[in-house]
Design an enzyme around this catalytic site. Structure first.
Site, PDB file in Angstrom:
ATOM      1  N   CYS A  58      66.513  70.725  28.072  1.00  0.00           N
ATOM      2  CA  CYS A  58      66.045  69.351  28.300  1.00  0.00           C
ATOM      3  C   CYS A  58      66.955  68.569  29.233  1.00  0.00           C
ATOM      4  O   CYS A  58      66.649  67.434  29.579  1.00  0.00           O
ATOM      5  CB  CYS A  58      65.928  68.625  26.963  1.00  0.00           C
ATOM      6  SG  CYS A  58      65.147  69.639  25.713  1.00  0.00           S
ATOM      7  N   HIS A 118      67.998  59.551  25.955  1.00  0.00           N
ATOM      8  CA  HIS A 118      67.323  60.837  25.769  1.00  0.00           C
ATOM      9  C   HIS A 118      66.171  60.622  24.783  1.00  0.00           C
ATOM     10  O   HIS A 118      65.071  61.084  25.018  1.00  0.00           O
ATOM     11  CB  HIS A 118      68.317  61.881  25.270  1.00  0.00           C
ATOM     12  CG  HIS A 118      67.742  63.256  25.209  1.00  0.00           C
ATOM     13  ND1 HIS A 118      67.165  63.857  26.296  1.00  0.00           N
ATOM     14  CD2 HIS A 118      67.633  64.138  24.180  1.00  0.00           C
ATOM     15  CE1 HIS A 118      66.726  65.060  25.952  1.00  0.00           C
ATOM     16  NE2 HIS A 118      66.986  65.251  24.673  1.00  0.00           N
ATOM     17  N   GLU A 141      72.361  59.898  19.076  1.00  0.00           N
ATOM     18  CA  GLU A 141      72.512  59.235  20.374  1.00  0.00           C
ATOM     19  C   GLU A 141      73.004  57.801  20.198  1.00  0.00           C
ATOM     20  O   GLU A 141      73.874  57.329  20.954  1.00  0.00           O
ATOM     21  CB  GLU A 141      71.179  59.252  21.140  1.00  0.00           C
ATOM     22  CG  GLU A 141      71.311  58.642  22.525  1.00  0.00           C
ATOM     23  CD  GLU A 141      70.123  58.936  23.440  1.00  0.00           C
ATOM     24  OE1 GLU A 141      69.107  59.462  22.954  1.00  0.00           O
ATOM     25  OE2 GLU A 141      70.223  58.634  24.639  1.00  0.00           O
ATOM     26  N   LYS A 187      60.230  58.472  26.889  1.00  0.00           N
ATOM     27  CA  LYS A 187      59.507  59.643  26.353  1.00  0.00           C
ATOM     28  C   LYS A 187      58.358  59.192  25.452  1.00  0.00           C
ATOM     29  O   LYS A 187      57.414  59.945  25.230  1.00  0.00           O
ATOM     30  CB  LYS A 187      60.453  60.545  25.564  1.00  0.00           C
ATOM     31  CG  LYS A 187      61.392  61.378  26.434  1.00  0.00           C
ATOM     32  CD  LYS A 187      62.123  62.442  25.624  1.00  0.00           C
ATOM     33  CE  LYS A 187      63.001  63.320  26.506  1.00  0.00           C
ATOM     34  NZ  LYS A 187      64.245  62.665  26.929  1.00  0.00           N
ATOM     35  N   HIS A 225      57.934  64.458  26.144  1.00  0.00           N
ATOM     36  CA  HIS A 225      59.148  65.185  26.494  1.00  0.00           C
ATOM     37  C   HIS A 225      58.784  66.327  27.429  1.00  0.00           C
ATOM     38  O   HIS A 225      58.315  67.375  26.998  1.00  0.00           O
ATOM     39  CB  HIS A 225      59.837  65.724  25.241  1.00  0.00           C
ATOM     40  CG  HIS A 225      61.245  66.205  25.508  1.00  0.00           C
ATOM     41  ND1 HIS A 225      61.709  66.469  26.780  1.00  0.00           N
ATOM     42  CD2 HIS A 225      62.276  66.450  24.674  1.00  0.00           C
ATOM     43  CE1 HIS A 225      62.961  66.878  26.706  1.00  0.00           C
ATOM     44  NE2 HIS A 225      63.337  66.860  25.441  1.00  0.00           N
ATOM     45  N   PHE A 272      69.015  71.024  23.959  1.00  0.00           N
ATOM     46  CA  PHE A 272      69.260  72.120  23.030  1.00  0.00           C
ATOM     47  C   PHE A 272      70.276  73.057  23.695  1.00  0.00           C
ATOM     48  O   PHE A 272      70.260  73.255  24.911  1.00  0.00           O
ATOM     49  CB  PHE A 272      67.975  72.907  22.766  1.00  0.00           C
ATOM     50  CG  PHE A 272      67.117  72.305  21.679  1.00  0.00           C
ATOM     51  CD1 PHE A 272      67.612  71.368  20.798  1.00  0.00           C
ATOM     52  CD2 PHE A 272      65.801  72.705  21.527  1.00  0.00           C
ATOM     53  CE1 PHE A 272      66.828  70.828  19.794  1.00  0.00           C
ATOM     54  CE2 PHE A 272      65.002  72.172  20.526  1.00  0.00           C
ATOM     55  CZ  PHE A 272      65.521  71.237  19.665  1.00  0.00           C
TER      56      PHE A 272
END
Lengths: 98, 402
Positions: free
Chosen positions: B162, B294, B305, B326, B331, B390
């Site tokens: 990502c 994010h 976050e 997002k 995403h 990830f």
């Protein structure tokens, strides 16, 4: 692979089968796992738990919904949840061996 | 060292088939999440996604060329065409041979692979299509951009899940800043809607059965998206000399690795990426007024976050607007960071902060101003755009209003 789909499910047998799946999946001895073992006590994290749910789905031929999976933190909780899923499952399957 | 201007942007995603449509959706808080149409979801635990509807490669490429391109590469070229047109570039052979093309993709052409494997394993065929490899390789998007534009300079692809497009943009920024390339065409593209990939996401239990609600108390997962965003980065002096439009300036880039868990994010790693971006930009934390988060909308990502932002900005975190777009474009994995960089640049350019939509109730674990549901006028001088992948690979871009 199915587990007693169309018979009355024995709680102890489900617990023993869950213990065996956990042991195999987490590469530990089944003797270290009791009905009251919590997954965090085995050092399992969220990805380990997701991995275990996949193994349990295979072993019992069930599908564990995401919301249910989040609430399963111990062998006993898993066994209870699986018994519920097995009882709720349509009875048209012929699988009966454990 | 050169300053680095953003002189062109191209976008295709669920909320816009070009940059202008994309910005209109962002500022209006209009989401693109809905029932997935390209894949039969009967046997999936989730039904919703952020797809690019009515996209047909044959509308953008002659049919023979379209056959040679997976959807993720088609998206990339469509976005690159818009970005280059937007930048009003006049190509010379010297510029073509020194321009860098850097794309990000998490999955590459997985739809093509999936089709080939269905042929093999389900249909019992003994062969797959000869274009399976050239269509599915992750660098196909960069290759097609180079072919399309005749660019013979450095070209490569970054695949860091990502964060892919953030790393692509950051490396492009550094190459232009260092004078290695006068121009970089950088961004990301993704097309993850194939049954096999969706099953893999289902198994990970991080996809929402409803919608994407970042930072909201009832959030229950991410929503897959698709598309591409490509940016033209060039030396500020060159951009000014040729009278190019300048939408913003990239001033810093920071990267870090969690070296911890494969999927559980670390607040320390995220904080370090932001700190490095600030240091790279010679910025004080107090100068940052907006963060494009994010913000995936998973239970775990969002509070981590927020904790990282608090670590970096301390009390000033309460004065920063933090939104996750997002919630609108989904995403888009390897394209996400490029879509979000465009959102952040346009937020500064237009003086409007896009919202976090689908927000229902605050979560005590996410105590920040997340710009819920409605965009907001604000003249922002500096912002960050965060990406935490990830694998624990983090990236943050620092952007300045011009």
């Amino acid at each position: 692979m199915g587990f007693m789909a169309n018979t009355i499910v024995s709680s102890d047998r489900v617990i023993d089968r869950v213990r065996a799946v956990v042991a195999d999946n987490q590469r530990i001895s089944v003797d270290q796992i009791t009905a009251d073992t919590r997954f965090e006590d085995l050092g399992m994290d969220s990805l380990d738990a997701t991995n275990l749910m996949f193994a349990l789905e295979d072993a019992f031929d069930i599908s564990i919904p995401d919301d249910d999976a989040k609430a399963l933190h111990s062998v006993r909780q898993v066994a209870t949840g699986i018994q519920k899923l097995l009882i709720e499952r349509p009875q048209d399957t012929t699988v009966s061996s454990g | 060292m050169h300053r680095v201007a953003v002189t062109g942007m191209g976008v295709i995603c669920a909320i816009g088939s070009n940059t202008s449509e994309y910005w209109t959706s962002l500022k209006d808080g209009r989401g693109g999440i809905g029932p997935i149409q390209s894949v039969d979801c009967t046997n999936l635990r989730f039904r919703n996604g952020a797809e690019v509807h009515a996209f047909n490669g044959n509308d953008h490429f002659d049919s023979k060329r379209a056959d040679f391109m997976d959807r993720f590469a088609q998206f990339a070229v469509v976005a690159a065409r818009e970005a280059v047109r937007d930048a009003k570039l006049e190509w010379t052979s010297a510029l073509r041979s020194s321009t860098a093309v850097i794309t990000g993709s998490c999955l590459g052409g997985q739809t093509t692979e999936d089709c080939g494997f269905v042929d093999l394993y389900r249909q019992g065929r003994n062969r797959v299509h000869p274009l399976t490899i050239p269509k599915s390789m992750a660098n196909a998007a960069a290759s097609h951009i180079c072919i399309e534009l005749g660019i013979t300079g450095p070209g490569f692809t970054v695949s860091t899940a990502c964060s892919s497009a953030a790393h692509a943009l950051g490396l492009g920024f550094w190459m232009v800043r260092a004078g290695v390339a006068p121009l970089a065409i950088a961004g990301g593209s993704e097309a993850p809607f194939s049954f096999g990939i969706m099953k893999a996401w289902e198994a990970l239990r991080v996809v929402s059965s409803t919608t994407c609600r970042p930072f909201s108390r009832d959030r229950n997962g991410m929503i897959l998206g698709e598309g591409a965003a490509i940016l033209v980065l060039e030396s500020f002096d060159m951009a000014q000399a040729r009278g190019a439009p300048i939408y913003g300036e990239i001033v810093g880039f920071g990267m870090s690795s969690d070296a911890g868990h494969l999927t559980h994010p670390s607040p320390d790693g995220a904080a370090m990426a932001m700190q490095k971006a600030l240091a790279d930009a010679h910025l004080e934390a107090a100068q940052v007024e907006y963060i494009n988060a994010h913000g995936t909308g998973t239970e775990v990502n969002d509070p981590v976050e927020v904790a990282a932002i608090r670590t970096v900005f301390g009390k000033h975190a309460d004065s920063i607007a933090v939104s996750s777009t997002k919630s609108m474009h989904g995403h888009a994995l390897g394209a996400a960071a490029a879509l979000e960089a465009v959102a952040a640049i346009l937020a500064l350019h237009h003086g409007v902060i896009p919202p976090t939509i689908n927000f229902t109730a605050p979560d005590p674990a996410c105590p920040l101003d997340v710009v819920p549901n409605c965009s907001r006028r604000a003249d922002v001088g500096y912002c960050l755009s965060n990406s935490f992948a990830f694998g624990g690979m983090n990236a943050s871009l620092a952007i300045r209003r011009v």
